[in-house]
Design a protein around this motif. Structure first.
Motif, short mmCIF file in Angstrom:
data_model
loop_
_atom_site.label_atom_id
_atom_site.label_comp_id
_atom_site.label_asym_id
_atom_site.label_seq_id
_atom_site.Cartn_x
_atom_site.Cartn_y
_atom_site.Cartn_z
N ASP A 121 -9.76 5.20 0.80
CA ASP A 121 -10.09 5.33 -0.61
C ASP A 121 -11.53 5.84 -0.77
N VAL A 149 -8.11 -2.14 7.22
CA VAL A 149 -8.15 -1.05 6.25
C VAL A 149 -8.16 -1.64 4.84
N ILE A 150 -9.25 -1.39 4.12
CA ILE A 150 -9.42 -1.87 2.75
C ILE A 150 -8.70 -0.89 1.82
N ARG A 151 -7.83 -1.41 0.96
CA ARG A 151 -6.99 -0.53 0.15
C ARG A 151 -7.74 0.10 -1.02
N ASP A 152 -8.52 -0.70 -1.76
CA ASP A 152 -9.26 -0.19 -2.91
C ASP A 152 -10.39 -1.16 -3.24
N GLY A 192 -7.54 -6.61 3.61
CA GLY A 192 -7.01 -5.33 4.06
C GLY A 192 -5.88 -5.55 5.05
N SER A 242 -11.63 2.51 5.21
CA SER A 242 -10.77 2.76 4.06
C SER A 242 -10.46 4.24 3.94
N VAL A 284 -14.13 3.24 -2.06
CA VAL A 284 -14.47 2.25 -1.03
C VAL A 284 -15.34 2.89 0.04
N ARG A 285 -15.06 4.13 0.38
CA ARG A 285 -15.90 4.82 1.38
C ARG A 285 -17.34 4.93 0.91
N TYR A 316 0.86 -1.19 0.00
CA TYR A 316 0.00 0.00 0.00
C TYR A 316 0.89 1.24 0.00
#
Length: 229
Positions: free
Chosen positions: A187, A219-222, A208, A185, A190-191, A65
């Motif tokens: 991003d 935390v989800i990256r994308d 994540g 996130s 993603v939000r 990330y």
């Protein structure tokens, strides 16, 4: 008869060569693998925890990330954030690159960080690497002990149910067996997805990294990191 003798001769030669490794060129690890082997993150984290003091160190990891102020890297089953304000805005580094970094290892707000002085303290040595994504244990909450164990590692949740819809900061609570885990996130796409989830929705898969950012979260990256049912 001549053909038969030729077959036996070739077979005999192969047997001889098999017993003589010097006939075959040696194989060497790639630059990236050598760096990962020479500078494991876990050893550095163990040393820092044993001393309970910040320590100078060199680490190597695969980038998973990138954000303006930091890189998240992973080496085996250990991860860390490489941090310097604004250092990675517009960087040419990318996910899958293997980098080495020299800096000071700290435990800052329950997260492991390698603080660097200059951008040049991070050096790319290889590219095209992948990391193992661990299945996050069912019936497990992310407390400090679990958070330290998985800090900045990529983990995966499967078939989780939304327990509480997004708050104003885009945090969503999902049911991980008998425990609750918060997903989040940085991003914007993603939000938007998080904000539109409803209580009772099932999410087939989430990937994540684990970070303490106003509480322990995955935390989800994308948008490639989740799959809806």
């Amino acid at each position: 008869m001549k053909k038969l003798l030729l077959v036996f001769s070739v077979a005999a030669l192969l047997l001889v060569l098999a017993g003589c490794p010097s006939w075959f060129p040696p194989t060497f690890p790639s630059d990236g693998q050598k760096a990962l082997d020479d500078h494991p993150i876990q050893d550095v984290l163990d040393t820092r925890d044993a001393t309970e003091n910040d320590i100078g160190a060199t680490i190597a990891g695969v980038i998973t990330y990138i954000y303006d102020n930091y890189l998240v890297v992973q080496n085996g089953n250990a991860g860390i954030k490489i941090f310097k304000y604004g250092a990675f805005a517009g960087t040419t580094l990318k996910r899958g690159d293997v980098v080495t970094a020299v800096g000071t290892v700290t435990y800052y707000y329950n997260n492991y960080e390698l603080e660097i002085d200059e951008v040049s303290d991070v050096e790319k040595v290889d590219e095209g690497f992948e990391v193992d994504i661990q299945d996050f244990p069912t019936d497990t909450e992310i407390n400090e002990s679990v958070g330290k164990q998985y800090n900045y590692e990529l983990v995966k949740l499967t078939n989780v149910v939304v327990e509480e819809a997004a708050d104003t900061y885009h945090n969503v609570d999902v049911q991980n067996g008998s425990e609750t885990v918060t997903i989040y996130s940085f991003d914007s796409d993603v939000r938007d997805w998080l904000d539109n989830l409803s209580v009772g929705d099932t999410i087939e898969e989430i990937v994540g990294f684990i970070e303490n950012t106003y509480g322990w979260k995955i935390v989800i990256r994308d948008s490639e990191d989740y799959t809806d049912n």
